[in-house]
Design an enzyme around this catalytic site. Structure first.
Site, PDB file in Angstrom:
ATOM      1  N   ASP A 164     -67.986  -2.910  -8.078  1.00 46.39           N
ATOM      2  CA  ASP A 164     -67.842  -2.560  -6.671  1.00 46.39           C
ATOM      3  C   ASP A 164     -66.369  -2.715  -6.332  1.00 46.39           C
ATOM      4  OD1 ASP A 164     -67.806  -2.248  -3.982  1.00 46.39           O
ATOM      5  OD2 ASP A 164     -69.119  -3.953  -3.524  1.00 46.39           O
ATOM      6  N   TYR A 212     -65.493  -7.208  -8.716  1.00 44.87           N
ATOM      7  CA  TYR A 212     -65.929  -7.123  -7.322  1.00 44.87           C
ATOM      8  C   TYR A 212     -64.694  -7.306  -6.445  1.00 44.87           C
ATOM      9  CZ  TYR A 212     -68.268  -8.434  -2.955  1.00 44.87           C
ATOM     10  OH  TYR A 212     -68.671  -8.508  -1.643  1.00 44.87           O
ATOM     11  N   HIS A 225     -76.201  -1.116  -1.906  1.00 44.52           N
ATOM     12  CA  HIS A 225     -75.591  -0.311  -2.977  1.00 44.52           C
ATOM     13  C   HIS A 225     -76.671   0.156  -3.956  1.00 44.52           C
ATOM     14  CE1 HIS A 225     -71.260  -1.688  -2.436  1.00 44.52           C
ATOM     15  NE2 HIS A 225     -71.901  -2.592  -1.724  1.00 44.52           N
TER      16      HIS A 225
END
Length: 263
Positions: A149, A106, A252
């Site tokens: 991500d 992330y 998302h």
DNA sequence: ATGGTTGAATATCAA
């Protein structure tokens, strides 16, 4: 063969029901979550266990960040790195019994202003990517998959308007350069684009749009990469756009791929 | 140029 999915869930506790829905409908062998926003001990692991995902490797903290790997195949904890020494739970790795390593990342969003002189968070994002580059350069990954991500949409067709977003954090040239340097250093192959070379494939739409589907101002921030030695085994990539329309969704959607490797 | 929404934790901060 096995399948893997990555999804920024934006609170794993609030959206535990969405996670079990995805596990039930898509049944990926491995699901990597980001932005769990939960200490590890408060992740509803028993719920996922009861859904058939008996293994979990996770890192968490109160309120922010947090990454978890759920699996119905046996996995072991393969550690974590504190890139840029932020003290955030933004990386965790797991290993399958076939020796494949899964990195779940992330990357920091980077704040609003794309200038490290005035925005500390933007500098931290670039530093995080530089340390990823250096780590992959020092130890080139093999039999590895990197998902998560990454908070950068690298290509012109990864955003709704290349021109409108050139100065917007997530699509600035300096970020793209840093991301590609990390990718090159590890000889990582973008599996989603290997499968679907052209056209928009958005994985994120802002909550701040009146109608995300109609305006379609999306970005491809969520990625699945594989080390060069196993990249040819990657296929069947999908971006699950309809998930953005589920009840009380994350901003998302999941990205999925399959790997033709023995497990 | 501005403001728009969401989550965690409870006044804002982060996204």
């Amino acid at each position: 063969m096995f399948t893997i999915a990555t999804w920024n869930i934006n609170s794993v506790r609030l959206r535990a029901g969405l996670v079990t829905r995805l596990l039930s409908e898509e049944a990926p062998d491995i699901l990597c979550l980001q932005e769990c926003k939960s200490p590890v001990e408060k992740i509803p692991a028993q719920l996922f266990h009861d859904a058939g995902y008996r293994w979990m490797v996770a890192r968490g903290q109160r309120g922010y960040n947090g990454v978890a790997i759920l699996s119905r195949l046996p996995i072991s904890d393969a550690g974590d790195r504190d890139y840029a020494r932020l003290g955030h739970a933004r990386h965790v790795a797991a290993r399958l019994e076939n020796g494949v390593t899964i990195h779940n990342l992330y990357v920091p969003a980077g704040g609003d202003i794309p200038d490290r002189e005035v925005n500390l968070k933007f500098g931290q994002k670039l530093d995080f990517l530089t340390e990823m580059r250096d780590a992959f350069h020092a130890d080139r990954p093999s039999r590895s998959i990197l998902v998560g991500d990454l908070n950068i949409a690298p290509r012109e067709d990864d955003v709704w308007s290349h021109k409108a977003l050139l100065k917007v954090v997530s699509h600035t040239p300096v970020e793209v350069e840093h991301l590609l340097a990390a990718q090159d250093a590890g000889h990582w192959v973008d599996i989603t684009r290997q499968d679907i070379p052209e056209g928009p494939l958005f994985s994120w739409w802002s909550y701040r749009n009146r109608d995300w589907d109609a305006s379609d101002r999306g970005r491809r921030l969520d990625h699945i990469w594989a080390s060069a030695d196993i990249a040819a085994a990657g296929h069947a990539s999908r971006v699950l756009r309809p998930v953005r329309g589920w009840e009380q969704p994350s901003d998302h959607v999941p990205v999925v791929a399959a790997f033709d490797l023995d497990v």
